[in-house]
Design a protein around this motif. Structure first.
Motif, PDB file in Angstrom:
ATOM      1  N   ARG A 137       0.826  -1.212   0.000  1.00  0.00           N
ATOM      2  CA  ARG A 137       0.000   0.000   0.000  1.00  0.00           C
ATOM      3  C   ARG A 137       0.857   1.258   0.000  1.00  0.00           C
ATOM      4  NH1 ARG A 137      -3.837   0.936   4.183  1.00  0.00           N
ATOM      5  NH2 ARG A 137      -4.948   2.132   2.636  1.00  0.00           N
ATOM      6  N   GLU A 138       1.963   1.249   0.746  1.00  0.00           N
ATOM      7  CA  GLU A 138       2.856   2.406   0.779  1.00  0.00           C
ATOM      8  C   GLU A 138       3.538   2.618  -0.570  1.00  0.00           C
ATOM      9  OE1 GLU A 138       3.557   4.749   3.138  1.00  0.00           O
ATOM     10  OE2 GLU A 138       1.982   3.898   4.375  1.00  0.00           O
ATOM     11  N   THR A 173      -1.960   4.873   0.049  1.00  0.00           N
ATOM     12  CA  THR A 173      -2.169   5.578   1.309  1.00  0.00           C
ATOM     13  C   THR A 173      -2.033   7.097   1.168  1.00  0.00           C
ATOM     14  OG1 THR A 173       0.154   5.328   1.900  1.00  0.00           O
ATOM     15  CG2 THR A 173      -1.371   3.629   2.693  1.00  0.00           C
ATOM     16  N   GLU A 209      -5.178   9.043   2.300  1.00  0.00           N
ATOM     17  CA  GLU A 209      -5.366   8.961   3.744  1.00  0.00           C
ATOM     18  C   GLU A 209      -4.398   9.894   4.466  1.00  0.00           C
ATOM     19  OE1 GLU A 209      -4.718   4.833   4.332  1.00  0.00           O
ATOM     20  OE2 GLU A 209      -6.539   4.278   3.261  1.00  0.00           O
TER      21      GLU A 209
END
Length: 80
Positions: free
Chosen positions: A31-32, A37, A40
């Motif tokens: 995800r990083e 992300t 978010e």
């Protein structure tokens, strides 16, 4: 069995715990790296520094990000 031995995880329990922890880490890493992300982080940062500011929707954020990438070829060069 003594009371202490009943609460210690066996080898399979330890292995299962390590596998779950490894899977969580891999999920976090993907995800990083993929940038999933980014929204978010943007929303959390904006809310922390200016609680009254209007937060873009995810669609607006992604469109803005794509426009910025396409405007500056040095940032995330794309061939297609």
């Amino acid at each position: 069995m003594s009371g202490e031995a009943a609460h210690r995880p066996g080898r399979l329990g330890v292995l299962a715990h390590r596998l779950r922890a490894g899977a969580r880490w891999i999920g976090w890493y993907v995800r990083e790296v993929s940038g999933e992300t980014a929204y978010e982080k943007y929303a959390a940062h904006l809310r922390r520094h200016d609680p009254d500011a209007e937060v873009m929707t995810r669609r607006q954020f992604e469109r803005s990000r794509m426009d910025a990438r396409e405007a500056d070829p040095r940032d995330g060069f794309r061939c297609c």
